[in-house]
Design an enzyme around this catalytic site. Structure first.
Site, PDB file in Angstrom:
ATOM      1  N   ARG A 180       2.744  -6.645  -0.426  1.00  0.00           N
ATOM      2  CA  ARG A 180       1.320  -6.123   0.355  1.00  0.00           C
ATOM      3  C   ARG A 180       0.042  -7.161  -0.799  1.00  0.00           C
ATOM      4  NH1 ARG A 180       2.630  -4.362   3.708  1.00  0.00           N
ATOM      5  NH2 ARG A 180       3.097  -2.425   4.295  1.00  0.00           N
ATOM      6  N   SER A 230      -3.750   4.433   2.457  1.00  0.00           N
ATOM      7  CA  SER A 230      -2.855   4.550   1.339  1.00  0.00           C
ATOM      8  C   SER A 230      -3.300   3.924   0.110  1.00  0.00           C
ATOM      9  CB  SER A 230      -1.639   3.922   1.597  1.00  0.00           C
ATOM     10  OG  SER A 230      -0.704   4.160   2.546  1.00  0.00           O
ATOM     11  N   GLU A 300      -2.912   0.102  -5.037  1.00  0.00           N
ATOM     12  CA  GLU A 300      -3.362  -0.551  -2.772  1.00  0.00           C
ATOM     13  C   GLU A 300      -4.526  -0.729  -3.051  1.00  0.00           C
ATOM     14  OE1 GLU A 300      -1.794  -0.614   1.660  1.00  0.00           O
ATOM     15  OE2 GLU A 300      -0.610   0.058   0.108  1.00  0.00           O
TER      16      GLU A 300
END
Length: 308
Positions: A180, A230, A300
């Site tokens: 990520r 998310s 995130e």
């Protein structure tokens, strides 16, 4: 909050600017959470050359922020000082199928449109983008992934513009992908297009995989709510949603913000939430998970701007 107007100074520094430049532009309507203060100056470039021209003439002391679809973003209530750049329009929104089972996309293209274009061309390997609520620019920056695939698996190269106004092309290795995230070499670059490698596939099978991804999202995620995708990265050795649930945070509320009952790694604006509500709820979730399990959850969702 209202910032001093810097648009006249920017136009004076770059008199041949062709894109749209607005002072104190509202950001909340652009974000999926529908929260946050204004951008001191919001610029939508006409094309890559226009973007490079402005960056080459942008005073170094002016802060620069880049946003995309604002799907995975919290803009704080005080707004964003300096210049905010948001790519859009035809110049950054085109998709082309190229030789060698490749697909080239502008970075303002939503991920789902890339998945659909690949399926229409019988290109396999890009169906996972159907499950990502963002645009290609964000996918490059975050190494976005879902349902068994991620950007690093398919990217050949990315094109962008540096803070100094230089147009550059980065190879896959240059991107420095990790979970990520992309590497330090990409910092300060505004991505404008990307080239992906697919593989020959059966159109019906690819569409069936996309339908499976769609059904899984609709069954498990609050996609019809004001949310940002998310919230936290999965820590090594655990799943964020399970840790949040075990800490008793499912349904937890602060102001108008709530941990989703459907999927507790999603925060939602139930109506009237402020950015402080949403971010504060996330921090409370982090605190409770740490207290309950010892895990440190890392955001995130990106949080930008200043508090009110």
């Amino acid at each position: 909050m209202t910032f001093p107007d810097i648009t006249q100074d920017l136009r004076a520094a770059a008199p041949e600017l062709r894109g749209r430049l607005l002072a104190n532009a509202e950001m909340a309507p652009l974000t999926w959470f529908r929260v946050g203060g204004p951008a001191q100056a919001l610029f939508t470039p006409a094309d890559e050359a226009d973007l490079a021209y402005l960056l080459a003439h942008l005073p170094r002391e002016i802060p620069l922020t880049v946003v995309g679809l604002c799907s995975n973003l919290i803009v704080r209530d005080g707004g964003i000082p300096g210049l905010v750049i948001r790519l859009g329009g035809k110049a950054f929104g085109e998709i082309a199928i190229e030789d060698g089972d490749r697909l080239r996309s502008g970075t303002a293209v939503p991920d789902v449109k890339v998945a659909r274009a690949a399926a229409d061309a019988s290109l396999d390997g890009l169906a996972f983008y159907r499950g990502i609520p963002g645009c290609i620019g964000g996918a490059l920056r975050m190494n976005a992934g879902a349902h068994g695939g991620e950007t690093t698996d398919v990217l050949v190269e990315a094109r962008g513009v540096t803070r100094a106004g230089e147009i550059v092309t980065l190879s896959h290795a240059d991107m420095g992908f990790a979970y990520r995230s992309s590497g330090a070499s990409t910092q300060g670059i505004i991505f404008t297009s990307a080239l992906f490698q697919g593989r020959p596939g059966d159109k019906a099978q690819i569409q069936a995989e996309m339908d499976r991804v769609t059904a899984a999202r609709e069954a498990a995620q609050p996609i019809k709510e004001r949310t940002g995708g998310s919230t936290f990265k999965n820590p090594e050795g655990g799943k964020a949603w399970q840790l949040i649930d075990a800490a008793g945070c499912r349904g937890l509320r602060i102001g108008g913000a709530q941990v989703s009952e459907m999927h507790c790694n999603f925060l939602i604006n139930t109506g009237g939430a402020t950015a402080a509500d949403v971010e504060g709820l996330g921090e409370e979730v982090r605190r409770r998970v740490k207290e309950n399990s010892g895990y440190d959850l890392h955001w995130e969702i990106k949080r930008i701007g200043v508090a009110a």
